[in-house]
Write a protein that holds these residues in place. Structure first.
Motif, PDB file in Angstrom:
ATOM      1  N   HIS A 140       0.833  -1.213   0.000  1.00  0.00           N
ATOM      2  CA  HIS A 140       0.000   0.000   0.000  1.00  0.00           C
ATOM      3  C   HIS A 140       0.868   1.263   0.000  1.00  0.00           C
ATOM      4  O   HIS A 140       0.559   2.252   0.653  1.00  0.00           O
ATOM      5  CB  HIS A 140      -0.933   0.009   1.217  1.00  0.00           C
ATOM      6  N   THR A 164      -3.343  -1.278   6.474  1.00  0.00           N
ATOM      7  CA  THR A 164      -3.364  -1.005   5.035  1.00  0.00           C
ATOM      8  C   THR A 164      -4.815  -0.862   4.576  1.00  0.00           C
ATOM      9  O   THR A 164      -5.415  -1.829   4.100  1.00  0.00           O
ATOM     10  CB  THR A 164      -2.678  -2.146   4.265  1.00  0.00           C
ATOM     11  N   HIS A 179      -3.084   4.280   0.520  1.00  0.00           N
ATOM     12  CA  HIS A 179      -2.119   4.614   1.577  1.00  0.00           C
ATOM     13  C   HIS A 179      -2.900   5.157   2.772  1.00  0.00           C
ATOM     14  O   HIS A 179      -3.960   5.775   2.609  1.00  0.00           O
ATOM     15  CB  HIS A 179      -1.141   5.673   1.043  1.00  0.00           C
TER      16      HIS A 179
END
Length: 307
Positions: A140, A164, A179
């Motif tokens: 991620h 994540t 993110h």
């Protein structure tokens, strides 16, 4: 095998709010919902024609088990769980046909505002995280490595559990890995921070609990809502089931390769090998239904400690 409950019908006693891949959600009153877990099963975002007998009941009772266990391990944790009892409107005469069948697969929950992200915690590197790591060395978008910067192998345990998140896509669309900074943009930094804290703490407690019972929780997905009266972040939906988690048998764990799993990966593999992946209207043959059901039964018995 015995028949599966694919569709619910409460005889108009309660209003159907939503029908998902597994659960049908009914309104009891303005503050309470009824979750009914059917035996429907999906793979690759497609619901298959027939289901897996008792699957809904196992998922429902396993979630209720965790809703009982987790607050005792994390006193600050709030959940939406109310009771496994059916509402009185379904028990009064004339009784809704099949109400008894709904008993083990139904759960009353508080009606809360759901936050629009999937909260994923990864303790081991596998699946889409492994695919991203092989390409970019990240999960991620977060750089990861093993001890002393060593390169990770497939299914390795991460040095620390990693939060994540992903988007929560509308029905028919796929979630997108994001993110943590993007999660803060979606729900607000304060809520995102609390979700991260709770998710990591829940995962760690559940990981240790499950490992004592012979199960590795490789990764899992949580959902959270907000109690508008208290502004508290609350754990909602299902929790730590084979549908929302990747469970591996601890005694068979071998890093450096893919692992045997208690989830529906067995069914996905059959679909891929049969050239049926992603196709609508697929009927699961009896032997595959039996083997898939056995996975759900085994993980339930290990975690709950009951037959």
């Amino acid at each position: 095998m015995e028949s599966s409950l694919i569709k619910t019908d409460l005889g108009g006693k309660l209003h159907l709010v939503a029908s998902g891949k597994v659960r049908d959600v009914y309104e009891i009153d303005e503050s309470t919902l009824l979750f009914v877990a059917t035996d429907r099963i999906s793979a690759n975002d497609v619901v298959l024609k027939n289901g897996i007998p008792t699957r809904g009941a196992l998922l429902n009772i396993l979630s209720a088990h965790w809703f009982s266990v987790l607050p005792s391990l994390i006193p600050s944790l709030k959940t939406h769980f109310v009771t496994l009892d059916l509402p009185q409107s379904l028990l009064q005469e004339p009784q809704v046909e099949g109400a008894r069948q709904l008993q083990s697969r139904s759960m009353q929950v508080r009606r809360l505002r759901a936050l629009p992200i999937e909260s994923i915690v990864r303790g081991y590197i596998t699946g889409s995280a492994w695919a991203e790591y092989c390409k970019r060395g990240t999960i991620h978008g977060i750089p990861v490595s093993g001890e002393d910067g060593a390169k990770l192998k497939e299914s390795d345990q991460l040095l620390r559990p990693l939060w994540t998140p992903s988007t929560k896509a509308p029905p028919g669309e796929s979630d997108e890995n994001i993110h943590p900074d993007q999660a803060a943009e979606l729900v607000g930094s304060r809520y995102a921070k609390r979700i991260e804290e709770l998710s990591l703490e829940i995962y760690t407690k559940a990981r240790d609990y499950a490992f004592k019972r012979g199960i590795i929780i490789a990764d899992t997905k949580f959902e959270f809502g907000v109690d508008e009266e208290t502004d508290e972040v609350v754990l909602i939906d299902e929790v730590l089931t084979p549908d929302s988690s990747r469970f591996w048998p601890a005694d068979e764990y071998k890093p450096g390769q893919s692992q045997q799993s208690f989830d529906k990966q067995f069914l996905r593999d059959w679909l891929s090998q049969s050239g049926l992946k992603g196709q609508a209207g697929v009927e699961i043959p009896e032997d595959i239904r039996e083997k898939t059901a056995s996975k759900y039964i085994e993980v339930y018995e290990r975690l709950v400690g009951k037959k």
